[in-house]
Design a protein around this motif. Sequence first.
Motif, PDB file in Angstrom:
ATOM      1  N   TRP A  17       0.824  -1.203   0.000  1.00  0.00           N
ATOM      2  CA  TRP A  17       0.000   0.000   0.000  1.00  0.00           C
ATOM      3  C   TRP A  17       0.868   1.267   0.000  1.00  0.00           C
ATOM      4  CZ3 TRP A  17       0.953   3.054   4.224  1.00  0.00           C
ATOM      5  CH2 TRP A  17       1.515   2.425   5.334  1.00  0.00           C
ATOM      6  N   ILE A  18       2.158   1.110   0.403  1.00  0.00           N
ATOM      7  CA  ILE A  18       3.063   2.263   0.431  1.00  0.00           C
ATOM      8  C   ILE A  18       3.224   2.865  -0.976  1.00  0.00           C
ATOM      9  CG2 ILE A  18       5.493   2.926   0.817  1.00  0.00           C
ATOM     10  CD1 ILE A  18       5.429   0.943   3.228  1.00  0.00           C
ATOM     11  N   VAL A  19       3.145   2.013  -2.003  1.00  0.00           N
ATOM     12  CA  VAL A  19       3.216   2.536  -3.377  1.00  0.00           C
ATOM     13  C   VAL A  19       2.001   3.446  -3.632  1.00  0.00           C
ATOM     14  CG1 VAL A  19       3.325   1.938  -5.843  1.00  0.00           C
ATOM     15  CG2 VAL A  19       4.470   0.482  -4.155  1.00  0.00           C
ATOM     16  N   GLY A  20       0.846   3.037  -3.122  1.00  0.00           N
ATOM     17  CA  GLY A  20      -0.359   3.874  -3.249  1.00  0.00           C
ATOM     18  C   GLY A  20      -0.179   5.195  -2.513  1.00  0.00           C
ATOM     19  N   ALA A  21       0.467   5.136  -1.327  1.00  0.00           N
ATOM     20  CA  ALA A  21       0.696   6.367  -0.552  1.00  0.00           C
ATOM     21  C   ALA A  21       1.623   7.310  -1.320  1.00  0.00           C
ATOM     22  CB  ALA A  21       1.310   6.014   0.807  1.00  0.00           C
ATOM     23  N   ARG A  22       2.638   6.734  -1.938  1.00  0.00           N
ATOM     24  CA  ARG A  22       3.565   7.537  -2.738  1.00  0.00           C
ATOM     25  C   ARG A  22       2.816   8.209  -3.891  1.00  0.00           C
ATOM     26  NH1 ARG A  22       8.692   8.433  -3.711  1.00  0.00           N
ATOM     27  NH2 ARG A  22       9.529   8.447  -5.809  1.00  0.00           N
ATOM     28  N   ALA A  23       1.939   7.449  -4.528  1.00  0.00           N
ATOM     29  CA  ALA A  23       1.167   7.989  -5.652  1.00  0.00           C
ATOM     30  C   ALA A  23       0.265   9.135  -5.184  1.00  0.00           C
ATOM     31  CB  ALA A  23       0.339   6.884  -6.297  1.00  0.00           C
ATOM     32  N   VAL A  24      -0.342   8.986  -4.015  1.00  0.00           N
ATOM     33  CA  VAL A  24      -1.215  10.046  -3.494  1.00  0.00           C
ATOM     34  C   VAL A  24      -0.401  11.327  -3.278  1.00  0.00           C
ATOM     35  CG1 VAL A  24      -2.537  10.809  -1.455  1.00  0.00           C
ATOM     36  CG2 VAL A  24      -2.937   8.534  -2.426  1.00  0.00           C
ATOM     37  N   GLY A  25       0.763  11.211  -2.636  1.00  0.00           N
ATOM     38  CA  GLY A  25       1.590  12.390  -2.363  1.00  0.00           C
ATOM     39  C   GLY A  25       2.024  13.089  -3.633  1.00  0.00           C
ATOM     40  N   ALA A  26       2.492  12.302  -4.609  1.00  0.00           N
ATOM     41  CA  ALA A  26       2.953  12.900  -5.867  1.00  0.00           C
ATOM     42  C   ALA A  26       1.788  13.529  -6.624  1.00  0.00           C
ATOM     43  CB  ALA A  26       3.631  11.831  -6.734  1.00  0.00           C
ATOM     44  N   ALA A  27       0.660  12.826  -6.650  1.00  0.00           N
ATOM     45  CA  ALA A  27      -0.503  13.332  -7.401  1.00  0.00           C
ATOM     46  C   ALA A  27      -1.009  14.643  -6.789  1.00  0.00           C
ATOM     47  CB  ALA A  27      -1.609  12.281  -7.420  1.00  0.00           C
ATOM     48  N   GLU A  28      -0.998  14.733  -5.462  1.00  0.00           N
ATOM     49  CA  GLU A  28      -1.444  15.977  -4.805  1.00  0.00           C
ATOM     50  C   GLU A  28      -0.548  17.144  -5.215  1.00  0.00           C
ATOM     51  OE1 GLU A  28      -1.528  15.077  -0.623  1.00  0.00           O
ATOM     52  OE2 GLU A  28      -3.672  14.609  -0.680  1.00  0.00           O
ATOM     53  N   ARG A  29       0.748  16.919  -5.139  1.00  0.00           N
ATOM     54  CA  ARG A  29       1.710  17.984  -5.475  1.00  0.00           C
ATOM     55  C   ARG A  29       1.562  18.410  -6.938  1.00  0.00           C
ATOM     56  NH1 ARG A  29       3.883  21.742  -6.506  1.00  0.00           N
ATOM     57  NH2 ARG A  29       6.091  22.297  -6.536  1.00  0.00           N
ATOM     58  N   LEU A  30       1.431  17.417  -7.820  1.00  0.00           N
ATOM     59  CA  LEU A  30       1.353  17.713  -9.252  1.00  0.00           C
ATOM     60  C   LEU A  30       0.021  18.368  -9.619  1.00  0.00           C
ATOM     61  CD1 LEU A  30       3.199  14.503 -10.311  1.00  0.00           C
ATOM     62  CD2 LEU A  30       3.881  16.787 -11.040  1.00  0.00           C
ATOM     63  N   LEU A  31      -1.058  17.940  -8.963  1.00  0.00           N
ATOM     64  CA  LEU A  31      -2.354  18.566  -9.250  1.00  0.00           C
ATOM     65  C   LEU A  31      -2.315  20.042  -8.841  1.00  0.00           C
ATOM     66  CD1 LEU A  31      -5.218  18.395 -10.298  1.00  0.00           C
ATOM     67  CD2 LEU A  31      -5.953  17.576  -8.050  1.00  0.00           C
ATOM     68  N   GLN A  32      -1.647  20.331  -7.722  1.00  0.00           N
ATOM     69  CA  GLN A  32      -1.524  21.736  -7.307  1.00  0.00           C
ATOM     70  C   GLN A  32      -0.775  22.542  -8.376  1.00  0.00           C
ATOM     71  OE1 GLN A  32      -3.030  23.226  -4.511  1.00  0.00           O
ATOM     72  NE2 GLN A  32      -2.490  24.968  -5.816  1.00  0.00           N
ATOM     73  N   MET A  33       0.274  21.918  -8.948  1.00  0.00           N
ATOM     74  CA  MET A  33       1.007  22.584 -10.036  1.00  0.00           C
ATOM     75  C   MET A  33       0.075  22.895 -11.208  1.00  0.00           C
ATOM     76  SD  MET A  33       4.675  20.679 -10.578  1.00  0.00           S
ATOM     77  CE  MET A  33       4.943  21.523 -12.144  1.00  0.00           C
ATOM     78  N   ALA A  34      -0.786  21.920 -11.531  1.00  0.00           N
ATOM     79  CA  ALA A  34      -1.711  22.090 -12.669  1.00  0.00           C
ATOM     80  C   ALA A  34      -2.721  23.193 -12.376  1.00  0.00           C
ATOM     81  CB  ALA A  34      -2.424  20.771 -12.960  1.00  0.00           C
ATOM     82  N   ILE A  35      -3.203  23.247 -11.135  1.00  0.00           N
ATOM     83  CA  ILE A  35      -4.176  24.292 -10.751  1.00  0.00           C
ATOM     84  C   ILE A  35      -3.518  25.676 -10.885  1.00  0.00           C
ATOM     85  CG2 ILE A  35      -5.436  25.252  -8.758  1.00  0.00           C
ATOM     86  CD1 ILE A  35      -5.894  22.262  -7.892  1.00  0.00           C
ATOM     87  N   ASP A  36      -2.293  25.792 -10.363  1.00  0.00           N
ATOM     88  CA  ASP A  36      -1.582  27.084 -10.437  1.00  0.00           C
ATOM     89  C   ASP A  36      -1.346  27.482 -11.895  1.00  0.00           C
ATOM     90  OD1 ASP A  36      -1.518  26.987  -7.694  1.00  0.00           O
ATOM     91  OD2 ASP A  36       0.573  26.322  -7.552  1.00  0.00           O
ATOM     92  N   TYR A  37      -0.941  26.511 -12.701  1.00  0.00           N
ATOM     93  CA  TYR A  37      -0.627  26.801 -14.105  1.00  0.00           C
ATOM     94  C   TYR A  37      -1.902  27.199 -14.865  1.00  0.00           C
ATOM     95  CZ  TYR A  37       1.394  26.266 -18.766  1.00  0.00           C
ATOM     96  OH  TYR A  37       1.828  26.492 -20.049  1.00  0.00           O
ATOM     97  N   ALA A  38      -2.996  26.492 -14.572  1.00  0.00           N
ATOM     98  CA  ALA A  38      -4.256  26.753 -15.289  1.00  0.00           C
ATOM     99  C   ALA A  38      -4.771  28.171 -15.015  1.00  0.00           C
ATOM    100  CB  ALA A  38      -5.310  25.726 -14.884  1.00  0.00           C
ATOM    101  N   LYS A  39      -4.494  28.684 -13.829  1.00  0.00           N
ATOM    102  CA  LYS A  39      -4.950  30.043 -13.493  1.00  0.00           C
ATOM    103  C   LYS A  39      -4.074  31.100 -14.172  1.00  0.00           C
ATOM    104  CE  LYS A  39      -5.348  29.346  -8.902  1.00  0.00           C
ATOM    105  NZ  LYS A  39      -5.732  29.529  -7.505  1.00  0.00           N
ATOM    106  N   GLU A  40      -2.848  30.712 -14.480  1.00  0.00           N
ATOM    107  CA  GLU A  40      -1.866  31.653 -15.026  1.00  0.00           C
ATOM    108  C   GLU A  40      -1.855  31.655 -16.570  1.00  0.00           C
ATOM    109  OE1 GLU A  40       1.989  31.147 -12.938  1.00  0.00           O
ATOM    110  OE2 GLU A  40       2.772  31.129 -14.979  1.00  0.00           O
ATOM    111  N   ARG A  41      -1.974  30.494 -17.155  1.00  0.00           N
ATOM    112  CA  ARG A  41      -1.851  30.353 -18.610  1.00  0.00           C
ATOM    113  C   ARG A  41      -3.111  30.832 -19.333  1.00  0.00           C
ATOM    114  NH1 ARG A  41       0.769  30.316 -23.371  1.00  0.00           N
ATOM    115  NH2 ARG A  41       0.064  28.670 -24.790  1.00  0.00           N
TER     116      ARG A  41
END
Length: 161
Positions: A17-41
């Motif tokens: 399940w640790i692989v799932g936890a890693r995926a959650v952490g990375a996905a959260e960080r990357l989704l935040q990047m996408a949200i920030d970029y979408a507001k700017e672009r």
Amino acid sequence: MHKGYNLGLEWIGFARWIVGARAVGAAERLLQMAIDYAKERETFGKPIAERQAIQWMIADSAVEIEAAKWLVLNAAFTLDQGEDNRHYASIAKLYGSNMGNRVIDRVLQIHGGMGYTRELPIERWYREARLWRIYDGTDEIQRLIISRNLLKGHIKIGQTF
Ligand SMILES: Cc1cc2nc3c(=O)[nH]c(=O)nc-3n(C[C@H](O)[C@H](O)[C@H](O)COP(=O)(O)OP(=O)(O)OC[C@H]3O[C@@H](n4cnc5c(N)ncnc54)[C@H](O)[C@@H]3O)c2cc1C
């Protein structure tokens, strides 16, 4: 003596399940990047965040991250209770790693061509995320474990632990 292989298999079964936890952490960080970029672009006169196509990718990603997080917490909680969590660990690993791949794909899509370049870390995560579906037991092996548990009656539908 000579029990290392069995011990290794046991550890992997309880802890994947640790692989799932890693995926959650990375996905959260990357989704935040996408949200920030979408507001700017801006394209065609307004930020892409105002386009429904982009909003839906953000919403679908947030829903899937939340679902994976609860599956990971359930697998960890079950283990914490001293119970056999292997079924739930496989579910969290399978869903979490596939969720991570879908979310990172959407994050790259939202960034357009920039997402594909090495100027941003997304393409590296795209490759890294692909590994999550392979190591600690491939997608196919998780499905084999989950269905075998149900077909053999080790786990009943609706059972928590
Ligand atoms: C970057 C990286 C890091 C790794 N780190 C580690 C590590 O630290 N420790 C470690 O022990 N291993 C590690 N591995 C190995 C990893 O666990 C294996 O690659 C993985 O288990 C798949 O085995 P395989 O590559 O031999 O593929 P194969 O077993 O040859 O599988 C090929 C395909 O056939 C499918 N398949 C195989 N058997 C079945 C079946 N019975 N039913 C249905 N489909 C099946 C697989 O799901 C896959 O799609 C790592 C691998 C990589 C790429």
